[in-house]
Motif scaffolding. Structure first.
Motif, PDB file in Angstrom:
ATOM      1  N   ARG A   2      -0.265   2.583  -5.781  1.00 16.09           N
ATOM      2  CA  ARG A   2       0.730   3.466  -6.487  1.00 16.09           C
ATOM      3  C   ARG A   2       1.751   2.680  -7.198  1.00 16.09           C
ATOM      4  O   ARG A   2       2.456   2.165  -6.583  1.00 16.09           O
ATOM      5  CB  ARG A   2       1.099   4.606  -5.506  1.00 16.09           C
ATOM      6  N   ASP A  28       3.228   6.653 -11.492  1.00 22.38           N
ATOM      7  CA  ASP A  28       4.329   7.825 -11.894  1.00 22.38           C
ATOM      8  C   ASP A  28       5.174   7.146 -12.887  1.00 22.38           C
ATOM      9  O   ASP A  28       5.412   5.973 -12.919  1.00 22.38           O
ATOM     10  CB  ASP A  28       5.114   7.792 -10.628  1.00 22.38           C
ATOM     11  N   ASN A  43       9.405   7.202  -2.812  1.00 26.18           N
ATOM     12  CA  ASN A  43       8.144   7.076  -2.362  1.00 26.18           C
ATOM     13  C   ASN A  43       7.982   5.566  -2.235  1.00 26.18           C
ATOM     14  O   ASN A  43       8.373   4.597  -2.474  1.00 26.18           O
ATOM     15  CB  ASN A  43       7.371   7.290  -4.008  1.00 26.18           C
ATOM     16  N   ILE A 172      -4.677  16.251  -0.324  1.00 28.58           N
ATOM     17  CA  ILE A 172      -3.426  16.241  -1.128  1.00 28.58           C
ATOM     18  C   ILE A 172      -2.712  14.868  -1.015  1.00 28.58           C
ATOM     19  O   ILE A 172      -2.269  14.277  -2.095  1.00 28.58           O
ATOM     20  CB  ILE A 172      -2.382  17.228  -0.802  1.00 28.58           C
ATOM     21  N   ASP A 173      -2.901  14.103   0.193  1.00 26.36           N
ATOM     22  CA  ASP A 173      -2.313  12.795   0.185  1.00 26.36           C
ATOM     23  C   ASP A 173      -3.140  11.789  -0.508  1.00 26.36           C
ATOM     24  O   ASP A 173      -2.463  10.997  -0.987  1.00 26.36           O
ATOM     25  CB  ASP A 173      -2.247  12.550   1.788  1.00 26.36           C
ATOM     26  N   ASP A 176      -2.504  12.551  -4.168  1.00 26.08           N
ATOM     27  CA  ASP A 176      -0.764  11.999  -4.449  1.00 26.08           C
ATOM     28  C   ASP A 176      -0.799  10.474  -4.553  1.00 26.08           C
ATOM     29  O   ASP A 176      -0.497   9.988  -5.727  1.00 26.08           O
ATOM     30  CB  ASP A 176      -0.060  12.453  -3.694  1.00 26.08           C
ATOM     31  N   GLN A 177      -1.707   9.610  -3.786  1.00 30.03           N
ATOM     32  CA  GLN A 177      -1.733   8.321  -3.817  1.00 30.03           C
ATOM     33  C   GLN A 177      -2.618   7.720  -4.760  1.00 30.03           C
ATOM     34  O   GLN A 177      -2.379   6.704  -5.355  1.00 30.03           O
ATOM     35  CB  GLN A 177      -2.085   7.761  -2.239  1.00 30.03           C
ATOM     36  N   SER A 180      -1.622  10.208  -8.862  1.00 28.45           N
ATOM     37  CA  SER A 180      -0.199  10.170  -9.124  1.00 28.45           C
ATOM     38  C   SER A 180       0.333  11.646  -8.870  1.00 28.45           C
ATOM     39  O   SER A 180      -0.449  12.538  -8.724  1.00 28.45           O
ATOM     40  CB  SER A 180       0.094   9.798 -10.543  1.00 28.45           C
ATOM     41  N   ALA A 181       1.628  11.638  -8.809  1.00 34.28           N
ATOM     42  CA  ALA A 181       2.405  12.688  -8.440  1.00 34.28           C
ATOM     43  C   ALA A 181       2.126  14.129  -9.361  1.00 34.28           C
ATOM     44  O   ALA A 181       2.422  15.178  -8.959  1.00 34.28           O
ATOM     45  CB  ALA A 181       3.762  12.523  -8.446  1.00 34.28           C
TER      46      ALA A 181
END
Length: 225
Positions: A2, A28, A43, A172-173, A176-177, A180-181
């Motif tokens: 990330r 991000d 983050n 979801i983790d 997210d990783q 991206s958010a």
């Protein structure tokens, strides 16, 4: 892996995000220094691409504050300026590398890979679960002497699970990783990539290293099938 891109030129920020995501990174973006500083604090990024000329708080000050707070995330600084004094100031405030605009995207990605290799050397270079190995900096993985041929996203999902081997990792983790958010798609996209990974890293070797934890996510182990 990330990444955070802090760049106020919207067109350049979009181009960097698109290119880096195509290379398999989750990216991000922040468009001013204060937001970028907040995101970098909150983050666990593997690297930060940081412009110098930013509204709110310039890149020098963002970098200096992160280092003062013992946040050692590798930082590649970008600037429209040129000259040895700008480069010296960037490095003196704690940046790991410096790239003047206009720059080659190929060079930027190579510089990032070098930063990630150096950053990884301070911690854990190769992840191992049984006979499975993952080299994040070299973007390579395999079992024993057999190397896998994975897409960028497959590799990113595998790395995410491997870094938390033995833990249940919620979908979801992973999103997210890896994505991206700001991902707004269906979380079931993770199932597609896990299925593809199983066909490549488990089935041919008689392994079942990615377990499904119903209703939650996945867990990576070193189990045989």
């Amino acid at each position: 892996m990330r990444l955070l891109v802090v760049e106020d030129e919207e067109g350049l920020a979009v181009a960097l995000k698109r290119g880096l995501e195509a290379a398999g990174y989750a990216v991000d973006v922040a468009h001013d220094g204060l937001v970028g500083l907040h995101m970098a604090r909150q983050n666990p990024y593997q690297a930060i691409v940081l412009d110098i000329m930013l509204p709110g708080l310039n890149g020098y000050r963002v970098c200096a504050r992160l280092r003062a707070e013992d946040i050692e995330t590798p930082i590649l600084m970008l600037t429209a300026k040129n000259g040895e004094y700008d480069e010296a100031e960037a490095l003196d405030t704690g940046a790991d590398d410096f790239l003047a605009k206009p720059f080659s995207y190929v060079v930027l990605e190579a510089r990032l890979r070098a930063l990630l290799r150096r950053g990884g050397a301070r911690t854990r270079t190769v992840l191992r679960i049984g006979d499975l190995w993952i080299d994040p900096a070299g973007r390579a993985s395999g079992r024993g002497d057999v190397q896998f041929r994975l897409t960028a996203k497959e590799f990113a999902v595998l790395e995410c699970l491997a870094r938390r081997a033995g833990e249940v990792v919620p979908k979801i983790d992973i999103v997210d990783q890896v994505w991206s958010a700001d991902f707004e798609g269906d979380l079931n996209i993770v199932e597609v990539y896990v299925s593809a990974l199983r066909r490549k890293i488990d089935t041919p070797f008689g392994r079942a290293s990615i377990e499904t934890v119903r209703g939650i996510g996945y867990r990576m182990t070193g189990h045989a099938a």
